[in-house]
Design an enzyme around this catalytic site. Sequence first.
Site, PDB file in Angstrom:
ATOM      1  N   HIS A 171     -70.579  -4.640 -69.625  1.00 52.15           N
ATOM      2  CA  HIS A 171     -71.067  -5.438 -68.489  1.00 52.15           C
ATOM      3  C   HIS A 171     -72.309  -4.856 -67.817  1.00 52.15           C
ATOM      4  O   HIS A 171     -72.858  -5.448 -66.899  1.00 52.15           O
ATOM      5  CB  HIS A 171     -69.981  -5.609 -67.429  1.00 52.15           C
ATOM      6  CG  HIS A 171     -69.710  -4.352 -66.659  1.00 52.15           C
ATOM      7  ND1 HIS A 171     -68.840  -3.394 -67.085  1.00 52.15           N
ATOM      8  CD2 HIS A 171     -70.231  -3.886 -65.500  1.00 52.15           C
ATOM      9  CE1 HIS A 171     -68.826  -2.402 -66.229  1.00 52.15           C
ATOM     10  NE2 HIS A 171     -69.669  -2.658 -65.250  1.00 52.15           N
TER      11      HIS A 171
HETATM   12  C1  UD1 Z   1     -71.121  -4.650 -60.389  1.00 51.50           C
HETATM   13  C2  UD1 Z   1     -71.726  -3.291 -60.074  1.00 51.50           C
HETATM   14  C3  UD1 Z   1     -71.447  -2.342 -61.232  1.00 51.50           C
HETATM   15  C4  UD1 Z   1     -69.979  -2.289 -61.559  1.00 51.50           C
HETATM   16  C5  UD1 Z   1     -69.444  -3.688 -61.791  1.00 51.50           C
HETATM   17  C6  UD1 Z   1     -67.954  -3.653 -61.968  1.00 51.50           C
HETATM   18  C7  UD1 Z   1     -73.761  -3.353 -58.703  1.00 51.50           C
HETATM   19  C8  UD1 Z   1     -75.234  -3.215 -58.710  1.00 51.50           C
HETATM   20  N1  UD1 Z   1     -73.172  -3.377 -59.917  1.00 51.50           N
HETATM   21  O1  UD1 Z   1     -71.803  -5.160 -61.512  1.00 51.50           O
HETATM   22  O2  UD1 Z   1     -71.873  -1.051 -60.883  1.00 51.50           O
HETATM   23  O3  UD1 Z   1     -69.809  -1.523 -62.713  1.00 51.50           O
HETATM   24  O4  UD1 Z   1     -69.750  -4.505 -60.640  1.00 51.50           O
HETATM   25  O5  UD1 Z   1     -67.473  -4.773 -62.636  1.00 51.50           O
HETATM   26  O6  UD1 Z   1     -73.151  -3.428 -57.661  1.00 51.50           O
HETATM   27  N2  UD1 Z   1     -69.777 -12.942 -61.421  1.00 51.50           N
HETATM   28  C9  UD1 Z   1     -68.901 -13.984 -61.463  1.00 51.50           C
HETATM   29  N3  UD1 Z   1     -67.725 -13.851 -60.772  1.00 51.50           N
HETATM   30  C10 UD1 Z   1     -67.407 -12.749 -60.039  1.00 51.50           C
HETATM   31  C11 UD1 Z   1     -68.332 -11.708 -59.994  1.00 51.50           C
HETATM   32  C12 UD1 Z   1     -69.520 -11.809 -60.689  1.00 51.50           C
HETATM   33  O7  UD1 Z   1     -69.133 -15.004 -62.110  1.00 51.50           O
HETATM   34  O8  UD1 Z   1     -66.325 -12.707 -59.438  1.00 51.50           O
HETATM   35  C13 UD1 Z   1     -71.041 -13.066 -62.198  1.00 51.50           C
HETATM   36  C14 UD1 Z   1     -72.183 -13.675 -61.381  1.00 51.50           C
HETATM   37  O9  UD1 Z   1     -72.946 -14.473 -62.244  1.00 51.50           O
HETATM   38  C15 UD1 Z   1     -72.986 -12.465 -60.969  1.00 51.50           C
HETATM   39  C16 UD1 Z   1     -72.790 -11.515 -62.148  1.00 51.50           C
HETATM   40  O10 UD1 Z   1     -71.459 -11.753 -62.602  1.00 51.50           O
HETATM   41  O11 UD1 Z   1     -74.333 -12.748 -60.731  1.00 51.50           O
HETATM   42  C17 UD1 Z   1     -72.957 -10.051 -61.802  1.00 51.50           C
HETATM   43  O12 UD1 Z   1     -72.103  -9.683 -60.715  1.00 51.50           O
HETATM   44  P1  UD1 Z   1     -72.514  -8.475 -59.741  1.00 51.50           P
HETATM   45  O13 UD1 Z   1     -71.407  -8.193 -58.807  1.00 51.50           O
HETATM   46  O14 UD1 Z   1     -73.852  -8.737 -59.163  1.00 51.50           O
HETATM   47  O15 UD1 Z   1     -72.727  -7.273 -60.732  1.00 51.50           O
HETATM   48  P2  UD1 Z   1     -71.757  -6.691 -61.852  1.00 51.50           P
HETATM   49  O16 UD1 Z   1     -72.449  -6.832 -63.154  1.00 51.50           O
HETATM   50  O17 UD1 Z   1     -70.405  -7.253 -61.711  1.00 51.50           O
HETATM   51  N1  UDP Z   2     -60.495  -3.693 -65.862  1.00 48.31           N
HETATM   52  C1  UDP Z   2     -59.491  -4.640 -65.773  1.00 48.31           C
HETATM   53  N2  UDP Z   2     -59.604  -5.776 -66.514  1.00 48.31           N
HETATM   54  C2  UDP Z   2     -60.659  -6.014 -67.334  1.00 48.31           C
HETATM   55  C3  UDP Z   2     -61.686  -5.020 -67.427  1.00 48.31           C
HETATM   56  C4  UDP Z   2     -61.572  -3.883 -66.679  1.00 48.31           C
HETATM   57  O1  UDP Z   2     -58.519  -4.446 -65.047  1.00 48.31           O
HETATM   58  O2  UDP Z   2     -60.696  -7.082 -67.982  1.00 48.31           O
HETATM   59  C5  UDP Z   2     -60.386  -2.466 -65.055  1.00 48.31           C
HETATM   60  C6  UDP Z   2     -60.479  -1.189 -65.842  1.00 48.31           C
HETATM   61  O3  UDP Z   2     -59.216  -0.830 -66.361  1.00 48.31           O
HETATM   62  C7  UDP Z   2     -60.981  -0.208 -64.802  1.00 48.31           C
HETATM   63  C8  UDP Z   2     -61.897  -1.060 -63.958  1.00 48.31           C
HETATM   64  O4  UDP Z   2     -61.504  -2.410 -64.184  1.00 48.31           O
HETATM   65  O5  UDP Z   2     -59.911   0.265 -63.998  1.00 48.31           O
HETATM   66  C9  UDP Z   2     -63.307  -0.829 -64.382  1.00 48.31           C
HETATM   67  O6  UDP Z   2     -64.118  -1.793 -63.845  1.00 48.31           O
HETATM   68  P1  UDP Z   2     -65.514  -2.193 -64.498  1.00 48.31           P
HETATM   69  O7  UDP Z   2     -65.523  -1.842 -65.935  1.00 48.31           O
HETATM   70  O8  UDP Z   2     -65.749  -3.600 -64.123  1.00 48.31           O
HETATM   71  O9  UDP Z   2     -66.550  -1.319 -63.648  1.00 48.31           O
HETATM   72  P2  UDP Z   2     -67.094   0.173 -63.719  1.00 48.31           P
HETATM   73  O10 UDP Z   2     -65.939   1.093 -63.795  1.00 48.31           O
HETATM   74  O11 UDP Z   2     -68.014   0.263 -64.902  1.00 48.31           O
HETATM   75  O12 UDP Z   2     -67.881   0.297 -62.469  1.00 48.31           O
END
Ligand code: UD1
Ligand code: UDP
Length: 372
Positions: free
Chosen positions: A203
């Site tokens: 992601h």
């Molecule tokens: C964010 C964090 C990242 C973390 C990740 C965990 C920042 C800069 N990045 O990245 O460090 O590892 O969360 O998962 O804060 N979206 C949906 N539904 C949701 C959430 C997001 O559709 O509930 C989609 C939207 O199109 C959005 C995109 O995902 O624009 C990215 O979401 P965003 O929270 O901006 O960043 P992540 O890639 O999730």
């Molecule tokens: N996770 C989850 N379901 C999923 C993918 C990840 O419960 O489908 C959990 C995972 O086990 C971990 C956390 O989400 O505890 C990690 O989140 P993510 O990978 O989104 O973010 P990051 O750790 O890279 O910031």
Amino acid sequence: MKILSIVGARPEFIQGAPVSRALRQRHQEILVHTGQHYDYRMSQTFFDELGIPAPDHNLEVGSGSQGHQTGEMLARLEDVMLAERPDLVIVRGDTNSTVAGALAAAKLRIPLAHIEAGERSFDRRMPEEINRLITDSIADLFFCVSRTAVQQLAVEGIVAGVTWVGDVMLDANLHNRPIARRNSEVLARLGLAPRSYALVTVHRAANTDDPTRLANIVTALNQAPEPIVFPVHPRTRQAFERLGAVWGDHVRLIEPVGYFDMMVLEENARLIATDSGGVQREAYFFGVPCLTLRDETEWGETVAAGWNVLAGNTPERIAALWRSHVPPAERPPIFGDGTAADAIVTHIEAAQPLAFGQGRRRSAVEAADPVA
Ligand code: UD1
Ligand code: UDP
């Protein structure tokens, strides 16, 4: 004490759960959800499974560009902090919710604690690296997951208020592991036998927003020699659609799963390939070999221990490591013993009276004089 805790993204809900439990034994916690993640599978499912108390405030900020999202959070968090007047604000990790919470607190001169402080990728193209650098430059209390993070903060002149506590993700993991084993039926649902598949998550912006890198990952997964289960983050699903990705029959894309299903999928995988920080650490907790689909990682201890390998992005390198990566027998307890949340609360109490600005940096004069 009245402590305002900020969460907003999936890993923060999981990290927050043990800290909320420990804090609420002796203190008042005000839980604020920024709304950064909002889909049921990205947010509410974790509150339900982990028994996290309902947020006192949900700011419903939602998605947006870096500046818009962070700016909206900053404005709304400031209003909440002015209304609640907490003694301490806690942020965690490196998301936009983290940096917005840190800035709002510091500008209101509210003491600030950062959980997972001092982690660095040294790649400022990552929004997370900017969030970490800013947060650590204005926090007062620093709770570190790794020993390297303590050293890194010292290199940056941050020595006061720094404590190694271990990883609250391990607290959550150990607490929920038996519950997940009892409750999750994910292996039966997907028709999977233990150790018969690889688990993949992707992601990071660096992978999803760069079509060449994303196409490389699709190629590498299509060439993998075993079944793959891939719970797809919404950001990645959109990126695959943009790319027009086509998948081999052995690659199973599924919706994001809940924490219990994820734990069971991780524990029973033969191999994990991921760009997630949390999933890299969880692979280590479970003793599952991990390929990190990035060029660098904040979690270098897992690489040094031989359990995690930086696989980069070329299909050739990923394919070679997919076959050859065999970790050693030893798995040292680099993330502590699962009591990080209690240690955090103890240290917050010991740091009384808390004052804004106490996370003072060494001046150039002090840094030059070892006695100072
Ligand atoms: C964010 C964090 C990242 C973390 C990740 C965990 C920042 C800069 N990045 O990245 O460090 O590892 O969360 O998962 O804060 N979206 C949906 N539904 C949701 C959430 C997001 O559709 O509930 C989609 C939207 O199109 C959005 C995109 O995902 O624009 C990215 O979401 P965003 O929270 O901006 O960043 P992540 O890639 O999730
Ligand atoms: N996770 C989850 N379901 C999923 C993918 C990840 O419960 O489908 C959990 C995972 O086990 C971990 C956390 O989400 O505890 C990690 O989140 P993510 O990978 O989104 O973010 P990051 O750790 O890279 O910031």
